[in-house]
Design a protein around this motif. Sequence first.
Motif, mmCIF file in Angstrom:
data_model
loop_
_atom_site.group_PDB
_atom_site.id
_atom_site.type_symbol
_atom_site.label_atom_id
_atom_site.label_comp_id
_atom_site.label_asym_id
_atom_site.label_seq_id
_atom_site.Cartn_x
_atom_site.Cartn_y
_atom_site.Cartn_z
ATOM 1 N N GLN A 31 -6.394 5.361 -1.111
ATOM 2 C CA GLN A 31 -5.976 4.546 -2.259
ATOM 3 C C GLN A 31 -6.978 3.429 -2.551
ATOM 4 O O GLN A 31 -7.248 3.129 -3.716
ATOM 5 N N SER B 132 3.227 3.168 2.323
ATOM 6 C CA SER B 132 2.597 3.838 3.454
ATOM 7 C C SER B 132 1.664 2.877 4.162
ATOM 8 O O SER B 132 0.962 2.092 3.518
ATOM 9 N N GLU C 223 0.872 -1.178 0.000
ATOM 10 C CA GLU C 223 0.000 0.000 0.000
ATOM 11 C C GLU C 223 0.902 1.219 0.000
ATOM 12 O O GLU C 223 2.035 1.175 0.495
ATOM 13 N N HIS C 224 0.418 2.312 -0.586
ATOM 14 C CA HIS C 224 1.319 3.419 -0.862
ATOM 15 C C HIS C 224 0.609 4.762 -0.805
ATOM 16 O O HIS C 224 -0.617 4.838 -0.757
ATOM 17 N N LYS C 225 1.429 5.779 -0.858
ATOM 18 C CA LYS C 225 0.930 7.156 -0.964
ATOM 19 C C LYS C 225 0.700 7.477 -2.439
ATOM 20 O O LYS C 225 1.044 6.681 -3.318
ATOM 21 N N GLU C 226 0.230 8.673 -2.693
ATOM 22 C CA GLU C 226 0.011 9.101 -4.083
ATOM 23 C C GLU C 226 1.300 9.050 -4.907
ATOM 24 O O GLU C 226 1.276 8.762 -6.091
ATOM 25 N N ASP D 150 -3.903 7.261 4.001
ATOM 26 C CA ASP D 150 -3.406 6.853 2.681
ATOM 27 C C ASP D 150 -4.110 5.577 2.221
ATOM 28 O O ASP D 150 -4.506 5.437 1.062
ATOM 29 N N ARG D 151 -4.228 4.641 3.155
ATOM 30 C CA ARG D 151 -4.854 3.364 2.835
ATOM 31 C C ARG D 151 -6.277 3.566 2.298
ATOM 32 O O ARG D 151 -6.642 3.058 1.241
#
Lengths: 284, 571
Positions: B445, B436, B428-431, B441-442
């Motif tokens: 996304q 992240s 899982e990640h940021k923009e 963020d989760r």
Amino acid sequence: MVSIQDFSGYAPTWCPGCGNWGIGMAIKSALVQIGLPPAQVAVVFGIGCSGNMNDFLNVSAVHTLHGRAIPTAVGIKLANHRRPVLVVAGDGDCYGEGGNHLIHACRGNHDLAVIVHDNGVYGLTTGQVAPTASKGTRSKSTPAGIIETPINPLTLALTQGASFIAQAFAGDMAQTIAVIKRAMSHRGLALVNILQPCVTFNKINTYQYYRERVYRLADNDDKTDWDKAMSVIKTMDKERFPVGVIYEVERLSYHRQLPQLSGALPLWQRRRFTDFKPLEKEFR
Amino acid sequence: MRFTWKIGGEAGFGIMTTGLLLSKIASRCGYQVFDYIEYPSLIRGGHNAYEVAAGDDPISCLHDQIDILVCLNSETFNLHQARLADDALVVFDPEQFKPLLKNHWQGVAVPMGKMVSEGRGQPVMRNTVALGASIALMGGEMALVETILRDQFNKKGEAVIQFNIGFARQGYQHVKDHASGYGRSYLAAPQSAAQLVLSGNEAFALGAVVGDCRCYVAYPMTPASSVLTVLAAWQAQTGMVVRHAEDELAAINTAIGAGFAGARSAVGTSGGGFALMVETISLAGVSETPVVIFLAQRPGPATGMPTWTEQGDLLFAVHAGHGEFPKIVLAPGDVAEMVQLTAQAFNLADIYQLPVIVMSEMYLSESHATLSQTELDRIISDYQVKRGKTITKVDGSSYQRYKISPDGISERLIPGTADFYFQANSYEHKEDGHTSEAAADRVAQVDKRMRKLTTYLSQDYQLPTLYGDWQKAKTVLVGWGGIKGILLEVMRRLPDVAVMHFHHLYPLAADRLKPLLTQDKRYVLIENNATGQFGKLLLQEAGLAVGEKILRYDGRPLTVGEIMKKLSQSV
């Protein structure tokens, strides 16, 4: 001109003293010396402490699945064969979960620099044995000592057709940089096994352990002698660890044997094929 | 006029080749054709059969009865006599066996083995004799056989061509001399028709080329393997990179790598190989990397019945992958839809940056059917490559790979084309792509990714196709994928029956489906599986239940006769 700063992403979260710090810096230094901007270098990361470098290294990257870094890198190279493609993976990742891919990447001589962090343990899952752990190593998953004998990635690669095999020690920055650069300039599959102390979970293979047991190979030796390479690697059976380039031969890489990749443009960039009529003919 | 020709014999004796040649001859004479092969998972031994149904009206499945049965052994007669028409012709080799003829069946003795051994041919050439004999029985000219053998053996040289034509001519002449009285006139007045004869797998391969697929990676698995071999044979012309990888894990991850780097990519497999690919389907979901996955179903579980047909993997495909992420599942109903939807799958994968699964089953994958040149030309000329928000230039001074957007789709930069680096991240990640684990963020996304399905449903989703007189119809047959042609034939034969054929299987637009499935009509779900998986999917995704079901799961395709019988029983 590119600098170390250009390649530096987030501050690493590795344990203080972890061999990953040295490997991470060596990769950045090698990339700076090669001189390509971050966006022009493709790196595929596996899963593990090594793969966590994804957030610390600025490059065009895929942080893929555990074990699958090599086939992902193969795809990137096929789509854009004009750019260097590196794999950053761990021993469990590349020699355990993804072992089959390594064998076949050697056979295919795919033009990749495969940099494997070999610390003998699974760090991110808190200290189980890796396939490179010495027989008898006690760990959380092998409380009575591991029954299997360790895999030797270097003999594996040598016997399966890798055209470049090297080993480095994370505690020797200068040589690690030199080996990575040479692996990247090699046209074919280059395996670089990096001996890397895990200061948290591996109390045997410490910096001290390796410093007493590594020996440097001369840069200008003949590297094309397969039997000699095998005998060099076999010194590891006696806990003597060669570092430097062990084997290097010229053999056409996979993509250079594909006529469809001989044109000026990489695969992704070519014009669309639209001459469908000759294909339809066989269905009449 | 409609007719069915069938040939059977031992596996390894060239029946597949001869059957396809007959399909092509019928097509060249202007008929619509549908054929079906039966074979065990063996290379030698076991029973092989090839059935060709032809007609001058729409032909979308097999016919009930066999008009001409060519028996290369006695087993063929024993296994298939139950379906012989009352006036069927039975071709046999008198040195092998003599069929016990009933009804008004007419035996046609052709000494195929003797002709081949006297002519110093190989046993496999009995097929060539049978082909010549068959065309004579159908009232066709010998030139039809000569032309097709010339096309077939073109690369092997004139000697091989003449050798084969010689055997075909013996079979042809034998019928003319000894059995002309029984002859049919199926091929007596050939019409010219610009049409192709291709299998579902070949249609996928053609669709992939039309869809600008540049990298196809696979590990052979029945019944998907011929996609790999067809695309491999074409790669010198098309420039596609076609790779036979070490396993299915490598296949799909290589496709993901090539997709990341900007080349449209696909993989093809059957259920077992698809199971191995599932973890990477999840990776494609979270990393938002386009990939097209061809899933040609066969009966499972595990190794199952490799050479037979089933629609047993629908829910597996829809739910494939750990975690929650969007995907699109399509299932063409025939070869025309296969070309069109396959090409479209590559657009959808690029536009929505997700995995698109194109489903088939052995019945569609390995059967051949006619496709008119006009229709194919229309499919090809209507197709435009659409890559959505795939970019090679960045406006502004920063680039965020997973930027939050109202439609859920972020710009996807082809790596190395601008001075911006980014990672396609399985975490899982940021923009910006960095890993992240922050709750905000989760959620952002997950929501962004799932919004892509809402966008898809409003932009590109297609409702099921309705066939027949919808207003008048009292009974609606609801089905999906490659059994379409069987349902259409039931519809043609029964009054007041319509067909609702689903090809866009997941996600489903509940609001728009409800009016179609809640009218005062008798809805009957028809599937080639044991548990009515599409019915479950309709209930799950749209809250719509179809009460009646006709299911078949013995590895054989549904037949028109059994559906008609079951429809009449359950009223």
